[in-house]
Scaffold this motif. Structure first.
Motif, short mmCIF file in Angstrom:
data_model
loop_
_atom_site.label_atom_id
_atom_site.label_comp_id
_atom_site.label_asym_id
_atom_site.label_seq_id
_atom_site.Cartn_x
_atom_site.Cartn_y
_atom_site.Cartn_z
N MET A 55 0.85 -1.17 0.00
CA MET A 55 0.00 0.00 0.00
C MET A 55 0.90 1.24 0.00
SD MET A 55 -2.94 1.13 2.72
CE MET A 55 -4.16 -0.04 2.19
N GLU A 56 0.54 2.17 -0.82
CA GLU A 56 1.32 3.40 -0.89
C GLU A 56 1.06 4.27 0.33
OE1 GLU A 56 0.67 5.53 -4.46
OE2 GLU A 56 0.74 3.75 -5.71
N LEU A 57 2.01 5.13 0.62
CA LEU A 57 1.88 6.03 1.76
C LEU A 57 0.71 7.00 1.57
CD1 LEU A 57 2.97 7.05 4.44
CD2 LEU A 57 4.47 8.57 3.17
N TYR A 58 0.56 7.52 0.36
CA TYR A 58 -0.54 8.46 0.09
C TYR A 58 -1.90 7.80 0.34
CZ TYR A 58 -3.86 11.38 -2.35
OH TYR A 58 -4.96 12.15 -2.65
N THR A 59 -2.06 6.59 -0.12
CA THR A 59 -3.33 5.88 0.06
C THR A 59 -3.60 5.63 1.54
OG1 THR A 59 -2.93 4.79 -2.05
CG2 THR A 59 -4.65 3.87 -0.68
N LEU A 60 -2.57 5.25 2.27
CA LEU A 60 -2.72 5.01 3.70
C LEU A 60 -3.13 6.29 4.42
CD1 LEU A 60 -2.33 3.01 6.07
CD2 LEU A 60 -0.01 3.91 6.26
N LEU A 61 -2.44 7.38 4.13
CA LEU A 61 -2.78 8.65 4.77
C LEU A 61 -4.16 9.13 4.36
CD1 LEU A 61 0.64 10.51 4.56
CD2 LEU A 61 -0.41 9.43 6.55
N ARG A 62 -4.55 8.90 3.14
CA ARG A 62 -5.87 9.31 2.67
C ARG A 62 -6.97 8.55 3.42
NH1 ARG A 62 -8.47 12.43 -1.44
NH2 ARG A 62 -10.61 12.03 -0.91
N GLU A 63 -6.79 7.26 3.59
CA GLU A 63 -7.77 6.46 4.32
C GLU A 63 -7.85 6.90 5.79
OE1 GLU A 63 -7.05 2.31 3.88
OE2 GLU A 63 -7.24 2.40 1.69
N PHE A 64 -6.69 7.20 6.37
CA PHE A 64 -6.66 7.68 7.76
C PHE A 64 -7.41 9.01 7.88
CE2 PHE A 64 -4.61 10.22 11.10
CZ PHE A 64 -4.90 9.42 12.19
N ALA A 65 -7.16 9.93 6.93
CA ALA A 65 -7.80 11.24 6.97
C ALA A 65 -9.31 11.12 6.77
CB ALA A 65 -7.20 12.15 5.91
#
Length: 78
Positions: free
Chosen positions: A1-11
């Protein structure tokens, strides 16, 4: 999983819930029962040192606002 996708899901999930909780906390803090006195005191700050009422329109003899006193001697008035 990419970092951007992970942060987007968290946000989109937990951060939204956290910020909503902070918003509700601020609203509760602002309207708590004990805050009325503090807010009334803060709202009256501009009026604390006014010693005389505001002069009426056209009244030349009224004292200036802010508790200032007219000069006592002619030399001081000039």
């Amino acid at each position: 999983m990419e970092l951007y996708t992970l942060l987007r899901e968290f946000a989109d999930s937990w951060m939204l819930l956290f910020l909503f909780t902070v918003f509700i906390g601020v609203i509760v803090w602002a309207f708590r029962p004990g805050s009325t006195k503090a807010y009334e005191d803060t709202a009256n700050i501009p009026f604390r040192h006014v010693d005389a009422p505001a002069p009426r329109k056209g009244d030349e003899t009224a004292a200036p606002r802010g508790g200032d006193k007219p000069a006592a001697t002619k030399e001081a008035r000039a």
